[in-house]
Structure formats: C-alpha cells, structure tokens
Design a protein around this motif. Structure first.
Motif, PDB file in Angstrom:
ATOM      1  N   ALA A 146      44.767  43.637  45.756  1.00  0.00           N
ATOM      2  CA  ALA A 146      44.367  42.468  46.535  1.00  0.00           C
ATOM      3  C   ALA A 146      45.164  42.365  47.833  1.00  0.00           C
ATOM      4  O   ALA A 146      44.618  42.036  48.895  1.00  0.00           O
ATOM      5  CB  ALA A 146      44.556  41.201  45.710  1.00  0.00           C
ATOM      6  N   ASN A 147      46.463  42.690  47.776  1.00  0.00           N
ATOM      7  CA  ASN A 147      47.310  42.604  48.971  1.00  0.00           C
ATOM      8  C   ASN A 147      46.972  43.676  49.995  1.00  0.00           C
ATOM      9  O   ASN A 147      47.099  43.448  51.207  1.00  0.00           O
ATOM     10  CB  ASN A 147      48.787  42.708  48.584  1.00  0.00           C
ATOM     11  CG  ASN A 147      49.275  41.487  47.819  1.00  0.00           C
ATOM     12  OD1 ASN A 147      48.720  40.398  47.965  1.00  0.00           O
ATOM     13  ND2 ASN A 147      50.286  41.665  46.985  1.00  0.00           N
ATOM     14  N   ASN A 148      46.534  44.838  49.510  1.00  0.00           N
ATOM     15  CA  ASN A 148      46.296  45.950  50.426  1.00  0.00           C
ATOM     16  C   ASN A 148      44.836  46.086  50.869  1.00  0.00           C
ATOM     17  O   ASN A 148      44.567  46.603  51.963  1.00  0.00           O
ATOM     18  CB  ASN A 148      46.744  47.265  49.763  1.00  0.00           C
ATOM     19  CG  ASN A 148      48.259  47.391  49.672  1.00  0.00           C
ATOM     20  OD1 ASN A 148      48.921  47.782  50.624  1.00  0.00           O
ATOM     21  ND2 ASN A 148      48.815  47.060  48.511  1.00  0.00           N
ATOM     22  N   ALA A 154      39.320  43.433  45.501  1.00  0.00           N
ATOM     23  CA  ALA A 154      40.032  43.305  44.225  1.00  0.00           C
ATOM     24  C   ALA A 154      39.123  42.718  43.147  1.00  0.00           C
ATOM     25  O   ALA A 154      39.142  43.172  41.999  1.00  0.00           O
ATOM     26  CB  ALA A 154      41.266  42.434  44.401  1.00  0.00           C
ATOM     27  N   ARG A 155      38.311  41.710  43.519  1.00  0.00           N
ATOM     28  CA  ARG A 155      37.404  41.127  42.533  1.00  0.00           C
ATOM     29  C   ARG A 155      36.334  42.127  42.123  1.00  0.00           C
ATOM     30  O   ARG A 155      35.958  42.210  40.961  1.00  0.00           O
ATOM     31  CB  ARG A 155      36.764  39.859  43.107  1.00  0.00           C
ATOM     32  CG  ARG A 155      37.712  38.663  43.174  1.00  0.00           C
ATOM     33  CD  ARG A 155      36.924  37.375  43.411  1.00  0.00           C
ATOM     34  NE  ARG A 155      36.197  37.413  44.682  1.00  0.00           N
ATOM     35  CZ  ARG A 155      36.709  37.015  45.840  1.00  0.00           C
ATOM     36  NH1 ARG A 155      37.958  36.548  45.894  1.00  0.00           N
ATOM     37  NH2 ARG A 155      35.980  37.068  46.944  1.00  0.00           N
ATOM     38  N   PRO A 160      37.132  47.977  36.587  1.00  0.00           N
ATOM     39  CA  PRO A 160      37.572  49.379  36.492  1.00  0.00           C
ATOM     40  C   PRO A 160      39.082  49.536  36.673  1.00  0.00           C
ATOM     41  O   PRO A 160      39.697  50.410  36.032  1.00  0.00           O
ATOM     42  CB  PRO A 160      36.803  50.071  37.622  1.00  0.00           C
ATOM     43  CG  PRO A 160      36.252  48.998  38.477  1.00  0.00           C
ATOM     44  CD  PRO A 160      36.104  47.799  37.631  1.00  0.00           C
ATOM     45  N   ILE A 161      39.692  48.706  37.534  1.00  0.00           N
ATOM     46  CA  ILE A 161      41.145  48.797  37.719  1.00  0.00           C
ATOM     47  C   ILE A 161      41.851  48.452  36.407  1.00  0.00           C
ATOM     48  O   ILE A 161      42.799  49.141  36.000  1.00  0.00           O
ATOM     49  CB  ILE A 161      41.604  47.843  38.842  1.00  0.00           C
ATOM     50  CG1 ILE A 161      41.163  48.390  40.198  1.00  0.00           C
ATOM     51  CG2 ILE A 161      43.120  47.645  38.795  1.00  0.00           C
ATOM     52  CD1 ILE A 161      41.479  47.456  41.353  1.00  0.00           C
TER      53      ILE A 161
END
Length: 322
Positions: A146-148, A154-155, A160-161
């Motif tokens: 999310a930060n990068n 990110a959502r 998968p993450i």
C-alpha cells in the motif's frame, strides 16, 4: 567533698573522651579498635541465629515501607532521569565500541548460553508456532504494498498477496522450527559481526535521549501502581520468607560467609569510611593539649553506696590538668 567528687568525675570524663577521640582519630589506633570490634562481632555472631536479632516481620515492615509506602515522587525520578541522560551523553560512548566491552570469545560464549537456554528455546518455538506470527507478516507485506503502490493496488492484490505471503511465511517458519537453537545463535552472531566495531554512540539513532527520559517516566509510573497490587505484596512476602526459611536459624557469621563477606571485607570498609568521616566530625576537631591515657588505663566508675553511684577511691587514670 561533693564538689571534689564532681570535679574528679568531670576530669575522669574529660580524660575518657580524650582517650576515645585518640582511638577514633588516630588511624593506627582506629585500626586496632576496628579489628577488636569486628573480631568480637564475628565471635559473638557465630552463635546467634539471624532471626533472633532480626525478626521476620520486622524485616517485612522495612521492606514494605521502602518498596510500597515510600513516595516515589519529585527528586527521585528526576535524579534517575538526569543520571541516565548524563551516562547516555557521556563522551566515553563515542570512544568505546562493543568490542571494547565484550570480546569475540566472551560474546560467543554468551550467545551460546542464551541460545541453549530452555526458556529462550521455548519462547522462540512459541513465536514460530503462533498463528499471530504469520498474520503479522501478512499485515506487514500488505502495508508495504500500500505504501509503495497505493491503496487501490493493495486492495486489488490483497487476496493473492495474503495467499503467497502465508505460504512463504509458513515455509520459512517450518524450516526454522527444525532447529530454532541454531537459528537464534546465527542471528546473534550476525548481529555481532555487523556491530562489534561500532562505537556505542552509533546506537543513538535507535534510542535517543528523549527515549531514555520516556523509559524512566514509564518505568516509574508503572511501578507506582504495580507496587500497590496484592500480587507485588505477595512477591515481597515470599521473598522475605524464602530468605528466613533458608537463613533464619543460621548464625549471622555463617550468613555473612555464605554471602561472601569476610573479615577482610569488613576491615576494608571500616578503614575506608571510618577515618575520613571521623576526621570531619566536630568532636574530632577539638584541640587536644595533652596525650590520652594508654589503652590499659582502667576507669572504675561502678561503685555503689547507699543507692548512689560514687567513684571508688582506687581510681587509676592519667588526668588532664584542672
């Protein structure tokens, strides 16, 4: 007649005071007195059980006073914080490396001992086996994405993450569980190799002087409430009871011996503190115009006649001039 006895008594008292001052302020004479007193104490205490002179409840009352009732306010936490800050900012930290404090052999022995401790192994196994460990890894990876790459990416990639991260974390943790002792030891050794030559001030980026102040404040605030809990008082009781269950019936001299305190230690401290403290006392600075009577002088003040204490006529003493 009464005035003559009073004058003689006063002169005897002056002589005794002068003699005692001589014993206390002359270093050689003080050493002799200290040796006699310490030898007498060790001889007498060799037959006196600890609890007969220091009752268990008396010690508990003292412990309660200073551990529970004594106010932890004002100057105490402030002084502790100032001492900690002074040590933290001392120039010696920039002149001393970890290697100067602990050499390679000592560190390896220490690291090995820690890694072989059953408590350390159990703690590490609990971390490796806890589902929360995997959850924490997943959360860290998702936050990193999310930060990068932004919250939208990110959502979209969350499932998968999470799946890949859980599989990878599980694989790593399963491998680590096979020999946690080796993993812990390797981690400690890697830390040492990477930091042994750094000076201690280099760690100030990790812990600042503000952090030190916060630790002191938090510590005192925690202790202020913790010491009033039944749990803490129970621990105090049990600690005192254990000491007296172990040593209560033991002669005091034997207790000192078990604690590693010997006659030479008592003499060393007597000579360390006695002469300089006595040298600064007001009584020790009184002018002395005559020599004290020799140690063998006997002052006989114990005669009793008709219920009144009087001086025996056979008093033996070197008296100061009237």
């Amino acid at each position: 007649m009464a005035s003559d006895r009073d004058e003689l008594a006063q002169r005897l008292l002056d002589a005794q005071v002068e003699f005692t001052l001589g014993q206390l302020t002359d270093e050689d004479e003080f050493r002799t007195v200290a040796e006699q007193e310490i030898d007498s104490f060790l001889t007498d205490s060799g037959t006196i059980p600890l609890e007969s002179v220091m009752p268990r409840q008396l010690i508990k009352d003292v412990v309660y006073k200073y551990a529970v009732q004594f106010p932890v306010e004002g100057a105490i936490p402030e002084l502790v914080g100032e001492v900690a800050a002074r040590l933290y900012n001392h120039d010696v930290n920039s002149q001393t490396s970890l290697h100067d404090v602990v050499d390679d052999r000592q560190f390896d022995e220490l690291a090995t001992s820690i890694a072989e401790m059953p408590a350390a192994q159990r703690a590490l196994e609990q971390v490796l086996e806890s589902p929360s460990t995997v959850d924490t890894v997943v959360d860290l990876v998702q936050r990193s994405v999310a930060n990068n790459f932004g919250s939208k990416a990110a959502r979209r990639l969350a499932r998968p993450i999470e799946k890949v991260t859980r599989y990878g974390a599980g694989f790593v943790l399963d491998s680590a569980r096979e020999d946690p002792e080796v993993m812990l030891l390797d981690t400690l050794r890697d830390f040492w190799r990477g930091n042994a030559d750094r000076d201690l001030s280099g760690f100030k980026g990790t812990i600042t002087d503000d952090d030190i102040e916060d630790f002191v404040v938090i510590g005192f605030e925690f202790f202020r409430t913790f010491r009033n809990t039944p749990y803490f008082r129970t621990l105090l009781d049990e600690g005192v009871d254990e000491v007296f269950d172990t040593y209560g019936a033991t002669p005091i001299a034997d207790v000192l011996e078990d604690l590693g305190i010997e006659r030479a230690d008592l003499m060393e401290e007597a000579m360390r503190f006695g002469p300089p403290v006595l040298a600064h006392s007001e009584r020790a600075r009184l002018p002395r115009d005559h020599h004290a009577p020799p140690p063998r002088t006997v002052l006989r003040l114990t005669g009793v006649c008709g219920g009144r204490r009087r001086l025996r006529e056979e008093v033996v003493c070197t008296l100061p001039a009237p």
